[in-house]
Write a protein that holds these residues in place. Structure first.
Motif, PDB file in Angstrom:
ATOM      1  N   GLU A 136      -5.613  -0.026  -4.095  1.00 42.59           N
ATOM      2  CA  GLU A 136      -5.646  -1.043  -3.054  1.00 42.59           C
ATOM      3  C   GLU A 136      -5.919  -0.418  -1.686  1.00 42.59           C
ATOM      4  N   LEU A 181       0.843  -1.184   0.000  1.00 46.59           N
ATOM      5  CA  LEU A 181       0.000   0.000   0.000  1.00 46.59           C
ATOM      6  C   LEU A 181       0.882   1.239   0.000  1.00 46.59           C
ATOM      7  N   SER A 203      -5.530  -7.111   1.291  1.00 47.79           N
ATOM      8  CA  SER A 203      -5.809  -5.913   0.493  1.00 47.79           C
ATOM      9  C   SER A 203      -7.028  -6.150  -0.375  1.00 47.79           C
ATOM     10  N   SER A 204      -7.748  -5.075  -0.634  1.00 49.07           N
ATOM     11  CA  SER A 204      -8.957  -5.138  -1.449  1.00 49.07           C
ATOM     12  C   SER A 204      -8.944  -3.977  -2.429  1.00 49.07           C
ATOM     13  N   SER A 205      -9.283  -4.258  -3.687  1.00 48.49           N
ATOM     14  CA  SER A 205      -9.258  -3.215  -4.718  1.00 48.49           C
ATOM     15  C   SER A 205     -10.491  -2.329  -4.629  1.00 48.49           C
TER      16      SER A 205
END
Length: 710
Positions: A526, A490, A519-521
């Motif tokens: 991100e 990140l 992590s998530s888009s």
């Protein structure tokens, strides 16, 4: 890869110390570095001046240990870092960059590095020495003797007076310099971002460094600065010097090229991204670079009108790396600043890692394909099928990370059976070449990261470096698609999920269950997602308390602002039979909306649209009669900012709550402070925030300051 003989003659530099010496001999009066302070003042050094200051430091270091000693660098952004770095190089020491500390706090990262490499001295400046509290450091770190490089006569033990230690440095060509000039075993010990419990110090040799500097020059097609020319190229960077991209890309590479590098602080960029582009325009910068988030921040925070006075036609290379690269960001940046003369052909996506010194692949793509579209369903199954055209949601657009440098061998390997894969087959990226580092400190022949071998590989061939990154090759371009393991990247920094999970469980207390982070888009790139199991028995009001405390602690310890936080029932987080968290499975459940939560907090992404908040009209006279009315207007603006730009939900807004409870990370806090300073002209310091910790208290302080400016 050899250095062109036309540049340095028959004896090219074999070390960074020799490189600086040769540069100082060839053009002593040429500016090497300029640093722009946050207040706009500047400090510059020529190549000869940088050499002289470095030699003064080297002479001091020789009193603390022999060649091969480690020097731990602890500096704020500025020129003193570079002086300390080259001081180590000339003394034959190994420089070890570390992060800049927060005032009066412990520094777990510094402690772990010191415990791992056992340095002989700590190098810093006087302002840092005054702000740190060494009693909060580990026993090893706190016991280190220190050398302040902006007052080289300073001695921690007090056994020498300043005058006796402040001798003149040897001249550039003197015998004393030749006696001092030693080549240490390593050019650099670069600790990667991430876990503080198991620090990874990458041993970068001099061969690694010189090969990689040339690979960067070749990859981005940059010419050496012409000695006969009265002017020279300039680069502009704000990246932190303790990060490999900031150190090698922003400081050492310009010196290798013989150019002038202009630097300013990360905080100055984050508070006002326009400053980056203004300095490029002012200093006619030809080279710059940053992670993807920085280009996105420029798109979000700078509108067309603000960019009207810029001239970015000078920029030839704008590299982008250190984190997942989004084509949307690069396209928006090129479009937003096209009217300033910025050319999209300057954009240079790249890929690298500390284990390969820095650079692996990249380059100005020009007419080459910047992106490709691949079939979405097949991509998720690990197969690459190039789509002839874009078909809505049926395809995914991937950004090329350019071509590998000419002496870097990039092989895609199936990590399950260790066989080499062909074109458009996804596997782990393996590397081999002169830029690949010697290993982690201390040296081990059995380190799996640096001892990769393909099945049936001849015994005479050298090992590969296993990057842990997934990708594929297509038409000579490298495409990076993800991580083999759970490392989270990140804002260009690596974070180990187990570290954040430990913070989460500690925050909730001993009765909590498992935690998973990943992590998530999202539209802003991100973001961090946290799933945490609650105890079996608890009071309902504890859910909001846990949420606030988790967010506050994660921001405090890791400087990450969570995007999603879900508190779930015990047994929700998937685990292996041996009790390990299955983060990838947890991520799949989250993205498919299959997780039921007892409490959920989501940070809004609306702040990424960059729309400025309307500013209340305040009296412009020097005296204010109605302070309470002004305070109310400022308070309402602060609350609106927290909701619209800070992503705080309306139900959580309360003027009497601490800013810490709203979950603002360092970037958000700097953004808010910067907008207040631009609006009201009142400088906000960390002490101001400490003394006025709520929106109401801060609004009252600002109103009183405006009413009584003296």
């Amino acid at each position: 890869m050899s250095i062109p003989s036309t540049v340095f003659g028959d004896q090219p530099p074999e070390s960074l110390a020799q490189l600086l010496q040769l540069r100082a001999l060839r053009h002593p009066s040429r500016l090497a570095i300029t640093f722009i302070e946050d207040d706009g003042s500047t400090r510059s050094l020529t190549y000869a001046e940088l050499l002289k200051e470095s030699l003064r430091t080297a002479a001091k270091l020789s009193q603390y240990g022999p060649a091969g000693s480690r020097g731990l660098l602890l500096y704020p952004p500025g020129i003193d870092f570079l002086i300390g770095f080259f001081g180590c190089s000339f003394a034959g020491w190994i420089p070890v960059p570390s992060c800049f500390p927060k005032a009066g706090r412990g520094i777990p990262r510094l402690d772990s590095i010191a415990n791992n490499c056992n340095p002989s001295a700590l190098l810093l400046d006087q302002s840092t020495l005054r702000m740190v509290d060494r009693s909060k450091w580990s026993a090893v770190a706190s016991a280190l003797p220190y050398v302040t490089t902006d007052d080289i006569g300073c001695d921690c033990a007090g056994d020498k007076d300043a005058e006796s230690c402040n001798n003149d440095s040897p001249s550039i060509e003197s015998d004393a310099l030749q006696n001092l000039l030693q080549i240490s075993p390593l050019a650099l010990l670069q600790y990667t971002s991430g876990s503080t419990s198991e620090p990874k110090g990458v041993m970068v040799t001099h061969q690694n460094m010189m090969a990689n500097l040339e690979a960067i020059r070749e990859g981005f097609k940059i010419e050496f600065s012409d000695d006969a020319s009265p002017t020279t190229q300039s680069s502009v960077f704000w990246l932190p010097a303790f990060h490999d991209m900031g150190l090698i890309g922003g400081l050492l590479s310009p010196l290798y090229l013989g150019t002038h590098t202009v630097n300013f602080s990360p905080r100055a960029f984050l508070s006002r991204p326009l400053r980056w582009l203004e300095l490029i325009s002012q200093y006619r910068g030809t080279i710059t670079g940053a992670p993807n988030f920085a280009y996105q921040l420029c798109v979000d925070r700078i509108d067309g009108a603000q960019a009207e006075g810029l001239d970015l036609s000078c920029l030839r290379v704008a590299f982008c790396g250190a984190e997942p690269i989004q084509h949307r960001t690069l396209e928006q940046f090129a479009s937003r600043f096209a009217h300033t003369g910025f050319s999209a052909h300057a954009i240079a996506p790249c890929y690298g890692l500390a284990e390969s010194t820095l650079f692996v692949s990249g380059g100005r793509l020009g007419t080459d394909s910047l992106t490709i579209h691949v079939d979405r369903a097949k991509f998720r199954a690990g197969n690459i099928h190039i789509a002839s055209s874009q078909h809505g949601n049926d395809t995914i657009r991937l950004v090329s990370s350019g071509r590998a440098s000419s002496d870097m061998e990039v092989t895609i390997v199936d990590p399950s059976n260790l066989t080499a894969l062909g074109e458009c087959q996804v596997g782990e990226i393996w590397l081999r070449g002169p830029s690949v580092a010697a290993g982690y400190w201390p040296m081990s022949d059995q380190d799996p990261r640096f001892s990769g071998r393909i099945l049936k590989q001849p015994a005479t061939q050298p090992n590969y470096c296993r990057t842990g990154d997934l990708g594929f090759l297509h038409s000579g371009h490298l495409y990076v698609t993800g991580r083999l393991k759970d490392l989270i990247i990140l804002r260009g920094r690596n974070h180990y999920p187990q570290d954040i999970e430990a913070t989460v469980t500690k925050s909730m207390g001993s009765d909590c269950g498992a935690a998973a982070v990943f992590s998530s888009s999202g539209p802003a790139g991100e973001g961090l997602c946290i799933i945490a199991e609650t105890p079996r028995h608890f009071e309902t009001q504890q859910l909001t308390e846990w949420s606030r405390k988790i967010r506050r602690d994660v921001i405090e310890e890791h400087e990450i602002d969570p995007r999603h936080l879900l508190l779930v029932r015990p047994g929700t987080v998937p685990m292996t039979t041996s009790g390990k968290v299955m983060r990838s499975s947890c991520k799949e459940l989250f993205e498919s909306k299959s997780i039921e939560s007892r409490y959920r907090w989501d940070r809004s992404d609306v702040r990424t649209d960059g729309a400025p908040l309307p500013l209340p009209e305040l009296p412009v006279s020097g005296s204010y009669q109605d302070v309470s009315s002004i305070a109310h207007s400022i308070e309402q603006w602060l609350l609106s900012w927290l909701m619209i730009r800070g992503g705080v939900s309306q139900r959580e807004i309360n003027a009497e709550r601490s800013f810490n409870d709203f979950g603002l990370d360092s970037l958000s806090a700097i953004e808010m402070s910067s907008e207040i300073e631009d609006w009201l002209g009142v400088r906000l310091t960390p002490l101001t925030a400490f003394e006025h910790p709520t929106p109401r208290a801060l609004a009252n302080y600002l109103a009183q300051t405006l009413a009584n400016p003296s």
